[in-house]
Design a protein around this motif. Structure first.
Motif, mmCIF file in Angstrom:
data_model
loop_
_atom_site.group_PDB
_atom_site.id
_atom_site.type_symbol
_atom_site.label_atom_id
_atom_site.label_comp_id
_atom_site.label_asym_id
_atom_site.label_seq_id
_atom_site.Cartn_x
_atom_site.Cartn_y
_atom_site.Cartn_z
ATOM 1 N N UNK A 22 0.755 -1.143 0.217
ATOM 2 C CA UNK A 22 -0.332 0.316 -0.268
ATOM 3 C C UNK A 22 0.804 1.317 -0.173
ATOM 4 N N UNK A 23 1.698 1.557 0.812
ATOM 5 C CA UNK A 23 2.742 2.142 0.895
ATOM 6 C C UNK A 23 3.859 2.278 -0.170
ATOM 7 N N UNK A 24 3.869 1.343 -0.552
ATOM 8 C CA UNK A 24 4.536 1.838 -2.185
ATOM 9 C C UNK A 24 3.539 2.490 -3.163
ATOM 10 N N UNK A 25 2.391 1.830 -3.044
ATOM 11 C CA UNK A 25 1.801 2.419 -4.382
ATOM 12 C C UNK A 25 1.802 4.149 -4.337
ATOM 13 N N UNK A 26 1.983 4.454 -2.457
ATOM 14 C CA UNK A 26 1.365 5.864 -2.269
ATOM 15 C C UNK A 26 3.054 6.505 -3.110
ATOM 16 N N UNK A 27 4.047 5.714 -3.084
ATOM 17 C CA UNK A 27 5.082 6.258 -3.397
ATOM 18 C C UNK A 27 4.869 6.581 -4.911
ATOM 19 N N UNK A 28 5.266 5.167 -5.235
ATOM 20 C CA UNK A 28 4.680 5.712 -7.397
ATOM 21 C C UNK A 28 3.989 6.243 -7.729
ATOM 22 N N UNK A 29 2.868 6.270 -6.981
ATOM 23 C CA UNK A 29 1.873 6.482 -7.985
ATOM 24 C C UNK A 29 1.110 7.961 -7.851
ATOM 25 N N UNK A 30 1.151 8.209 -6.316
ATOM 26 C CA UNK A 30 0.747 9.271 -5.437
ATOM 27 C C UNK A 30 1.635 10.350 -5.967
ATOM 28 N N UNK B 296 3.608 11.605 -7.186
ATOM 29 C CA UNK B 296 2.852 12.856 -9.047
ATOM 30 C C UNK B 296 1.517 13.546 -8.989
ATOM 31 N N UNK B 297 1.146 13.341 -7.958
ATOM 32 C CA UNK B 297 -0.194 14.147 -7.656
ATOM 33 C C UNK B 297 -0.835 14.348 -7.197
ATOM 34 N N UNK B 298 1.068 14.392 -5.181
ATOM 35 C CA UNK B 298 0.010 14.997 -3.934
ATOM 36 C C UNK B 298 0.395 16.841 -4.719
ATOM 37 N N UNK B 299 -0.492 17.549 -3.666
ATOM 38 C CA UNK B 299 0.671 18.770 -3.293
ATOM 39 C C UNK B 299 2.022 18.400 -3.148
ATOM 40 N N UNK B 300 2.768 19.784 -3.516
ATOM 41 C CA UNK B 300 4.178 19.930 -3.129
ATOM 42 C C UNK B 300 3.996 19.144 -1.341
ATOM 43 N N UNK B 301 3.460 19.938 -1.152
ATOM 44 C CA UNK B 301 3.996 20.006 0.855
ATOM 45 C C UNK B 301 3.408 18.288 0.779
ATOM 46 N N UNK B 302 2.483 17.570 0.278
ATOM 47 C CA UNK B 302 2.365 16.080 0.756
ATOM 48 C C UNK B 302 3.505 15.381 -0.347
ATOM 49 N N UNK B 303 4.288 15.082 -1.199
ATOM 50 C CA UNK B 303 5.402 14.549 -1.397
ATOM 51 C C UNK B 303 5.817 13.542 -0.996
ATOM 52 N N UNK B 304 6.306 14.542 0.043
ATOM 53 C CA UNK B 304 7.923 13.531 0.847
ATOM 54 C C UNK B 304 7.207 12.635 1.485
ATOM 55 N N UNK B 305 5.469 12.257 2.113
ATOM 56 C CA UNK B 305 5.184 11.425 3.251
ATOM 57 C C UNK B 305 5.315 10.252 3.096
ATOM 58 N N UNK B 306 4.657 10.142 1.810
ATOM 59 C CA UNK B 306 4.985 8.356 1.636
ATOM 60 C C UNK B 306 6.451 8.111 1.763
ATOM 61 N N UNK B 307 7.359 8.883 1.192
ATOM 62 C CA UNK B 307 8.563 8.196 1.312
ATOM 63 C C UNK B 307 9.250 7.904 2.778
ATOM 64 N N UNK B 308 8.521 9.027 3.233
ATOM 65 C CA UNK B 308 9.243 9.267 5.011
ATOM 66 C C UNK B 308 8.311 8.203 5.582
ATOM 67 N N UNK B 309 7.611 7.667 5.584
ATOM 68 C CA UNK B 309 6.986 6.879 5.584
ATOM 69 C C UNK B 309 7.406 5.245 5.107
ATOM 70 N N UNK B 310 7.683 4.624 3.772
ATOM 71 C CA UNK B 310 8.163 3.949 3.311
ATOM 72 C C UNK B 310 10.098 3.059 4.110
ATOM 73 N N UNK B 311 10.549 4.942 4.642
ATOM 74 C CA UNK B 311 11.516 4.576 4.989
ATOM 75 C C UNK B 311 11.922 4.214 6.823
ATOM 76 N N UNK B 312 10.823 4.599 7.100
ATOM 77 C CA UNK B 312 11.349 4.410 9.309
ATOM 78 C C UNK B 312 10.709 3.723 9.350
#
Length: 267
Positions: free
Chosen positions: A193-201, A203-219
């Motif tokens: 689920x998180x990978x889906x947010x990283x890979x697909x989400x 590019x559609x997220x507002x700039x303020x939220x684009x790092x959130x899924x990356x932080x989630x998968x790393x942490x």
């Protein structure tokens, strides 16, 4: 992208998923050494190829599924190399294929040299192979993933992460084989689920939220690592685990907000 190839990636990912869960179940039921420390044969039948008891049958089935899955892993990577596949997908599949011989060797060592470092390496290699194929799966189906699916992935991740934490030993009175297998099933779906947010989400997220899924998968990586050692860990160990978990959950909340404020990634 060819639908048959995408379906092949999906089937192979399912094999990796099933192999990991069967491995966890085999270990948790104490059946990992049931074939009398023989590998790749077992403890009965013609040339000791087949099991003679239920525990050894459990271990034998795990080996069969792992063997078939390994063939699918290598075959999918070769097919990606042969086809005109996006480099990021092809590279992910090749990484999974290159790690497979190592995983086979580690699987053999869990039988003949049953030690904690071997078991840990076996788990993390399997986890990396699953991550590579989950990435390839999401990337290959990206054009079919729209905002409703992303919202579903975000909600699913938010629900599964607390469940995964609650299934760790400090939060349950009896860490049974069923609960242990369920914990890893939840973890793998969470990772997907998180990978889906990283890979697909992203590019559609507002700039303020684009790092959130990356932080989630790393942490999530240190959270999984620390969670596997909580019973024997110190107080500092548990505090770090809690802090890493809070980072993951906060990043998942940010990802969920991003999905609600995003444009359709297909456009």
């Amino acid at each position: 992208m060819d639908r048959r190839f995408r379906s092949l990636v999906a089937v192979t990912t399912a094999f990796v998923f099933a192999t990991i869960l069967l491995g966890v179940a085999t270990k948790s039921y104490g059946a990992g050494l049931a074939c009398q420390a023989r590998w790749p044969v077992c403890d009965g039948g013609i040339l000791n190829l087949f099991p003679e008891s239920f525990p050894s049958f459990f271990e034998w089935i795990h080996r069969v599924v792992a063997g078939v899955g390994g063939l699918f892993i290598v075959g999918t990577a070769l097919e990606a190399w042969r086809r005109d596949v996006a480099p990021k997908i092809r590279n992910a599949l090749i990484v999974g294929a290159l790690l497979t011989p190592l995983q086979v060797l580690l699987g053999q060592q869990t039988v003949v040299n049953f030690t904690f470092p071997i078991l840990t390496a076996h788990f993390w290699t399997a986890f990396t192979i699953f991550g590579a194929f989950a990435f390839a799966l999401v990337a290959s189906w990206a054009d079919a993933i729209h905002t409703p699916q992303l919202k579903g992935a975000a909600v699913l991740a938010l629900l599964l992460f607390p469940v995964q934490v609650l299934l760790t030993p400090p939060f349950i009175s009896s860490y049974t084989p069923v609960l242990q297998t369920l914990q890893y099933a939840v973890l793998l779906v969470l990772v997907l689920s998180v990978i889906a947010l990283v890979v697909v989400g992203r590019r559609a997220f507002p700039a303020a939220y684009r790092t959130a899924p990356v932080v989630a998968i790393v942490a999530l990586v240190p959270t999984v690592y620390l969670g596997r050692h909580l019973l024997a860990g110190s107080t500092i160990h548990r505090i770090v685990y809690l802090l890493a978990g809070l980072v993951v959950f906060g990043a998942l909340v940010g990802s969920a907000i991003g999905t609600w404020r995003s444009a359709d990634p297909a456009h």
